[in-house]
Write an enzyme that holds these catalytic residues in place. Structure first.
Site, PDB file in Angstrom:
ATOM      1  N   ASN A 187       0.868  -1.180   0.000  1.00 38.42           N
ATOM      2  CA  ASN A 187       0.000   0.000   0.000  1.00 38.42           C
ATOM      3  C   ASN A 187       0.904   1.229   0.000  1.00 38.42           C
ATOM      4  OD1 ASN A 187      -2.396  -1.505   0.119  1.00 38.42           O
ATOM      5  ND2 ASN A 187      -2.261  -1.676   2.351  1.00 38.42           N
ATOM      6  N   HIS A 216       2.955  -6.688   2.468  1.00 34.08           N
ATOM      7  CA  HIS A 216       2.000  -7.631   3.054  1.00 34.08           C
ATOM      8  C   HIS A 216       2.112  -8.925   2.251  1.00 34.08           C
ATOM      9  CE1 HIS A 216      -0.659  -4.591   5.211  1.00 34.08           C
ATOM     10  NE2 HIS A 216      -0.084  -3.796   4.324  1.00 34.08           N
ATOM     11  N   HIS A 218       6.512  -1.669   3.872  1.00 34.57           N
ATOM     12  CA  HIS A 218       6.286  -3.057   4.283  1.00 34.57           C
ATOM     13  C   HIS A 218       5.512  -3.771   3.195  1.00 34.57           C
ATOM     14  CE1 HIS A 218       3.169  -0.375   5.834  1.00 34.57           C
ATOM     15  NE2 HIS A 218       2.292  -1.345   5.593  1.00 34.57           N
ATOM     16  N   GLN A 261      -2.266   3.050   3.134  1.00 36.30           N
ATOM     17  CA  GLN A 261      -1.027   2.980   3.920  1.00 36.30           C
ATOM     18  C   GLN A 261      -1.215   3.746   5.224  1.00 36.30           C
ATOM     19  OE1 GLN A 261       2.591   4.337   1.975  1.00 36.30           O
ATOM     20  NE2 GLN A 261       3.884   3.551   3.622  1.00 36.30           N
TER      21      GLN A 261
END
Ligand code: 5GP
Ligand code: ZN
Length: 114
Positions: free
Chosen positions: A87, A102, A100, A94
């Site tokens: 995101n 997922h 990061h 986000q």
């Protein structure tokens, strides 16, 4: 980044259910899982989002993707299929501005995503 949640998880100042540690990355279970496998894979170094990570152009993005696949193998979803989501920006959902991935799997994943 002293006020960054994922920097604190990397520093082990905030506990997390860690599933993989590499030299440059850390993977831990999402606190609010959206699938049977829902693991967050983060670089130890702070970058705000995927674009910033890619712009660093130092091989870290490669390492992160390799770590995502290692997690998928460990979780037993590499064969059945899994999804990697970054995101990017508030409009995309986000909420933590330390990049990061997922890693989602273990159930059917609709396409297109919501
Ligand atoms: P984003 O919305 O930025 O793409 O993803 C942030 C993710 O971090 C969310 O899925 C959220 O559930 C997860 N998250 C937020 N706080 C924590 C936490 O303290 N520990 C863990 N393990 N995950 C968290
Ligand atoms: Zn950070």
């Amino acid at each position: 980044m002293s006020d960054c949640l994922f920097c604190k998880i990397v520093a082990k100042e905030v506990p997390a259910d860690i599933v993989l540690e590499t030299g440059r990355a850390l993977a831990f279970r999402d606190i609010n899982p959206q699938a049977p496998t829902h693991v967050l894979v983060v670089p130890r170094a702070h970058h705000e989002n995927a674009a910033a990570l890619a712009a660093a152009d130092d091989g870290l993005a490669d390492d992160l993707l390799k770590a995502c696949h290692t997690v998928a193998v460990q979780e037993g979803v590499a064969e059945s299929g899994y999804r990697i989501v970054f995101n990017t920006g508030e409009g995309a959902g986000q909420t933590v501005f330390h990049v990061h991935a997922h890693v989602l799997g273990g159930r059917g994943l609709a396409w297109p995503p919501g």
